[in-house]
Motif scaffolding. Structure first.
Motif, PDB file in Angstrom:
ATOM      1  N   LEU A 128      48.292  44.727  35.820  1.00  0.00           N
ATOM      2  CA  LEU A 128      47.136  45.273  35.101  1.00  0.00           C
ATOM      3  C   LEU A 128      46.981  44.607  33.742  1.00  0.00           C
ATOM      4  O   LEU A 128      45.879  44.156  33.384  1.00  0.00           O
ATOM      5  N   ARG A 129      48.052  44.535  32.961  1.00  0.00           N
ATOM      6  CA  ARG A 129      47.974  43.926  31.632  1.00  0.00           C
ATOM      7  C   ARG A 129      47.587  42.456  31.713  1.00  0.00           C
ATOM      8  O   ARG A 129      46.777  41.977  30.918  1.00  0.00           O
ATOM      9  N   VAL A 130      48.163  41.743  32.657  1.00  0.00           N
ATOM     10  CA  VAL A 130      47.787  40.335  32.830  1.00  0.00           C
ATOM     11  C   VAL A 130      46.304  40.240  33.187  1.00  0.00           C
ATOM     12  O   VAL A 130      45.575  39.394  32.654  1.00  0.00           O
ATOM     13  N   GLY A 131      45.833  41.120  34.048  1.00  0.00           N
ATOM     14  CA  GLY A 131      44.420  41.113  34.422  1.00  0.00           C
ATOM     15  C   GLY A 131      43.495  41.410  33.257  1.00  0.00           C
ATOM     16  O   GLY A 131      42.429  40.790  33.117  1.00  0.00           O
ATOM     17  N   ILE A 132      43.878  42.353  32.412  1.00  0.00           N
ATOM     18  CA  ILE A 132      43.075  42.697  31.235  1.00  0.00           C
ATOM     19  C   ILE A 132      42.959  41.489  30.319  1.00  0.00           C
ATOM     20  O   ILE A 132      41.863  41.143  29.853  1.00  0.00           O
ATOM     21  N   MET A 133      44.080  40.838  30.064  1.00  0.00           N
ATOM     22  CA  MET A 133      44.048  39.673  29.172  1.00  0.00           C
ATOM     23  C   MET A 133      43.368  38.481  29.832  1.00  0.00           C
ATOM     24  O   MET A 133      42.643  37.737  29.166  1.00  0.00           O
ATOM     25  N   ARG A 134      43.572  38.322  31.113  1.00  0.00           N
ATOM     26  CA  ARG A 134      42.916  37.216  31.815  1.00  0.00           C
ATOM     27  C   ARG A 134      41.400  37.323  31.663  1.00  0.00           C
ATOM     28  O   ARG A 134      40.726  36.323  31.383  1.00  0.00           O
ATOM     29  N   ALA A 135      40.860  38.512  31.840  1.00  0.00           N
ATOM     30  CA  ALA A 135      39.411  38.706  31.691  1.00  0.00           C
ATOM     31  C   ALA A 135      38.966  38.368  30.279  1.00  0.00           C
ATOM     32  O   ALA A 135      37.909  37.737  30.087  1.00  0.00           O
ATOM     33  N   ALA A 136      39.754  38.745  29.287  1.00  0.00           N
ATOM     34  CA  ALA A 136      39.403  38.423  27.893  1.00  0.00           C
ATOM     35  C   ALA A 136      39.444  36.917  27.662  1.00  0.00           C
ATOM     36  O   ALA A 136      38.575  36.364  26.968  1.00  0.00           O
ATOM     37  N   PHE A 137      40.420  36.233  28.245  1.00  0.00           N
ATOM     38  CA  PHE A 137      40.501  34.780  28.110  1.00  0.00           C
ATOM     39  C   PHE A 137      39.333  34.097  28.831  1.00  0.00           C
ATOM     40  O   PHE A 137      38.798  33.103  28.345  1.00  0.00           O
TER      41      PHE A 137
END
Length: 190
Positions: A128-137
């Motif tokens: 989940l955290r990786v996905g949240i940051m991936r979307a921001a990137f």
């Protein structure tokens, strides 16, 4: 007829979360949980079905709190480099009332290899955290804040690993200068 509960369950979970965060799962005894929550042994077992259930509830609370803060930050209007400075700053200079380290990272090390249920909770949270940051990137790259050759998934994994490493260093007694130097180096990626 069952007696009504005479305690605030969420406050008890919060107190247990802090006890587990400070000492870890194995080192936190039922007596420690009773002292932290203000509950008697029977109340702990009646309300939470035991130490492991209370731990899972405490870990879920911790993850939900941290994930909500991350979502709020990533959904904000700051440039991506500033967002990453905040994320790294959470690890470098956490709330002084919080125990050292990170309950997620501590649990990965202590329980991940031998508790399949907790390991799955941790895996999902990391995803989940990786996905949240991936979307921001991805958004930042689309706005031109990141070079087109920067891979959002790789960056998200890198930040997640760096924050975890900072939390381990802090738990191990690293001083603020050492933590800041790691964060500065990580920010150089952006």
């Amino acid at each position: 007829m069952a007696r009504p509960r005479t305690f605030e369950e969420e406050a008890a979970v919060e107190a247990a979360m802090r006890a587990f965060w400070r000492a870890g799962y194995e080192a936190t005894s039922t007596q420690d949980l009773c002292a932290a929550t203000g509950l008697g042994r029977s109340s702990v077992y009646n309300a939470f079905a035991g130490k492991h259930d209370l731990f899972r509830r405490a870990l879920r609370r911790y993850m939900d709190q941290r994930d909500a803060a991350l979502i709020e930050l990533m959904d904000g209007e700051l440039p991506i480099r500033e967002k990453m400075a905040v994320v790294l700053g959470w690890a470098v200079a956490p709330d002084p009332d919080d125990p050292d380290g990170c309950l997620v990272v501590n649990s990965m090390i202590e329980l991940g290899p031998r508790d399949a249920e907790v390991a799955e909770m941790l895996r999902r949270d990391t995803e989940l955290r990786v996905g949240i940051m991936r979307a921001a990137f991805e958004d930042a790259r689309a706005r031109g804040e990141l070079a087109p050759d920067k891979d959002p998934l790789e960056l998200a994994r890198f930040v997640t690993a760096t924050v975890s490493g900072l939390r381990v260093l802090a738990r191990g007694g690293a001083d603020r200068a050492a933590l800041e130097s790691v964060a500065r180096t990580a920010l150089g990626v952006f």
